[in-house]
Design an enzyme around this catalytic site. Structure first.
Site, short mmCIF file in Angstrom:
data_model
loop_
_atom_site.label_atom_id
_atom_site.label_comp_id
_atom_site.label_asym_id
_atom_site.label_seq_id
_atom_site.Cartn_x
_atom_site.Cartn_y
_atom_site.Cartn_z
CG ASP A 152 -1.88 1.15 1.25
OD1 ASP A 152 -2.92 1.03 0.60
OD2 ASP A 152 -1.57 2.17 1.89
CG ASN A 186 -5.08 11.41 -4.44
OD1 ASN A 186 -4.53 11.40 -5.53
ND2 ASN A 186 -5.58 10.32 -3.88
CG HIS A 204 -8.50 13.10 -6.82
ND1 HIS A 204 -8.43 12.06 -5.93
CD2 HIS A 204 -9.23 14.08 -6.21
CE1 HIS A 204 -9.10 12.38 -4.83
NE2 HIS A 204 -9.59 13.60 -4.97
CG ASP A 247 -5.78 8.88 -11.69
OD1 ASP A 247 -5.94 8.19 -10.66
OD2 ASP A 247 -6.72 9.45 -12.28
CD GLU A 279 -4.67 4.14 -1.29
OE1 GLU A 279 -4.82 4.56 -0.12
OE2 GLU A 279 -5.55 4.25 -2.16
#
Length: 347
Positions: A214, A222, A227, A231, A257
Site C-alpha cells: 500500500d 491527492n 487526483h 493517477d 492504492e
C-alpha cells in the site's frame, strides 16, 4: 471448428448429390459419366471419413477441392446431360476460397479456369467429347470470372469481419482482466491466477508467496497535487513494479492504492527479500508530476500460499501484516517472520 463443420457438411452433401447423379447416369446407360460421379462420391465420403477420424481439415479440404475440380473439368469435357454439365462450375469459386483461403483459393481457381479454357478452346474443341458454341464458352468464362470476383469480395469482407470481431473480443477480454489505469491484472484476473497457482502447489507440494503493498500517505499526494497526480503516480509505480519482478511473477492492482504480488516458487525468506528490494528501490525514485516531483514509500505485508492454508486465509494474512507494517510506522516489510523476531527482541 466452424471450418471443420462446413467441410464435413459439404463432403456429405457432395457425396449424396454425386451418388444420386451417378445412379441416374447409370440408369440411362451413361457409364462414363456414372463412373466419374461415383468416383467423386467416393472422394467426398473419404474426405468426410478422414476428417471425422483425425479432425485434420487441410488434407481433406485439398482432396475435396481436387475431386470437385476434376469432376467439373470432366463435365466440361463430356457436356453432362444435354450439355448442361458446365453450369455446375459456378460452385468452384466459393468452395475454393472458403476451403483454401484468399491466396490459395485464387490460385486453385486460376489453375481450374486455365485448364477449362484449354479444354474448350484448344484446336477448336478437339479435346472435348461434345460441342459448345463460341458465344456459350465465352459467356461461361465471363460469368465464371464474375462469380469469382463476387465470391472473393464476400470472402474478403467475411475474413475482415472475423478479424474485427476477434480484435474486439481480445480487447474486451483484456478490459475484463486488466486495470484500465495501470494496465496491470485486476482483482478478478489475479484471483484466477492465484487459484491456478494454488492448484499447482497442491500437486507439487511447493510454496508461493503473496505481497500486499500500500502506498503510504497516498491521500496527501491527492490533496497536495490533485487526483490526476495520484493517477500519474499509480501509472508510473505500476511500470516500476513490472520491471522489478521476475518473469513468472504477477502484479495486480488490488484496489485503490493497494497492489498484490504473486510470487510462484518462492519461500518466505526470498519473498521478504523481494519485498524489501521493491520497497527500497521505490523509496529512492522521484515520481514526476508535471514540473514537480515527489517521493513515495510503501508498506508491504508478506504471506505464504501453501496447500495447508486456503487462498482467502493467505490473502487475509498478507493484509494483516500490511496493517502491522502501517501500525509500526509505515515504509517497511512485515511478515510472520519479522513479527516473531520483534517479539523475541522485545522479550
Amino acid at each position: 471448428m466452424r471450418r471443420i463443420f462446413i467441410l464435413n457438411l459439404f463432403s456429405l452433401v457432395g457425396a449424396s448429390v454425386t451418388a444420386i447423379m451417378g445412379g441416374n447416369a447409370l440408369i440411362h446407360d451413361n457409364y462414363l459419366l456414372a463412373s466419374s460421379l461415383l468416383l467423386a462420391c467416393i472422394c467426398f465420403y473419404g474426405g468426410h471419413f478422414y476428417l471425422k477420424t483425425t479432425q485434420h481439415h487441410k488434407e481433406p479440404a485439398t482432396g475435396v477441392l481436387i475431386a470437385l475440380s476434376s469432376l467439373m473439368l470432366y463435365l466440361i469435357y463430356s457436356g453432362g446431360v444435354d450439355n448442361t454439365g458446365p453450369l455446375w462450375i459456378y460452385i468452384i469459386p466459393p468452395v475454393a476460397l472458403f476451403l483454401g483461403g484468399l491466396s490459395v483459393g485464387l490460385f486453385n481457381i486460376f489453375v481450374f479456369i486455365s485448364l477449362a479454357i484449354l479444354l474448350m478452346f484448344y484446336d477448336n474443341g478437339a479435346l472435348l467429347a461434345t460441342e459448345y458454341s463460341v458465344s456459350f464458352k465465352l459467356r461461361l468464362i465471363y460469368s465464371f470470372l464474375t462469380v469469382t470476383f463476387l465470391s472473393y469480395c464476400y470472402e474478403y469482407s467475411r475474413k475482415l469481419s472475423l478479424n474485427n470481431i476477434k480484435e474486439l473480443s481480445e480487447k474486451f477480454e483484456k478490459m475484463a482482466k486488466h486495470d484500465a489505469l495501470t494496465g496491470l491484472s485486476n482483482r478478478r484476473d489475479m484471483m484466477d491466477k492465484i487459484q491456478i497457482e494454488y492448484a499447482r502447489i497442491s500437486r507439487s507440494h511447493n510454496t508461493a508467496c503473496l505481497l500486499l503493498c500500500d502506498i503510504d500517505h497516498f491521500k496527501q499526494v491527492n490533496d497536495n497535487y490533485g487526483h490526476e497526480a495520484g493517477d500519474i503516480i499509480l501509472t508510473q509505480l505500476s511500470t516500476h513494479f513490472k520491471n522489478m519482478v521476475r518473469q513468472q511473477d504477477v502484479v495486480s492492482r488490488w484496489g485503490g492504492e493497494e497492489f498484490l504480488f504473486l510470487l510462484p516458487d518462492a519461500n518466505l525468506n526470498s519473498a521478504e527479500a523481494a519485498a524489501e528490494n521493491i520497497r527500497e528501490k521505490i523509496a529512492d525514485i522521484q515520481f514526476k508530476i508535471g514540473k514537480s516531483s515527489t517521493k513515495i514509500t510503501l508498506s508491504i505485508g508478506v504471506s505464504t500460499l501453501s496447500e495447508n492454508r486456503s487462498i482467502t486465509d493467505s490473502i487475509g494474512k498478507a493484509d494483516k501484516f500490511l496493517y502491522k507494517a502501517k501500525q509500526n510506522g509505515r515504509n517497511q516489510v512485515c511478515s510472520s517472520k519479522s513479527v516473531a523476531l520483534n517479539k523475541n527482541t522485545t522479550n
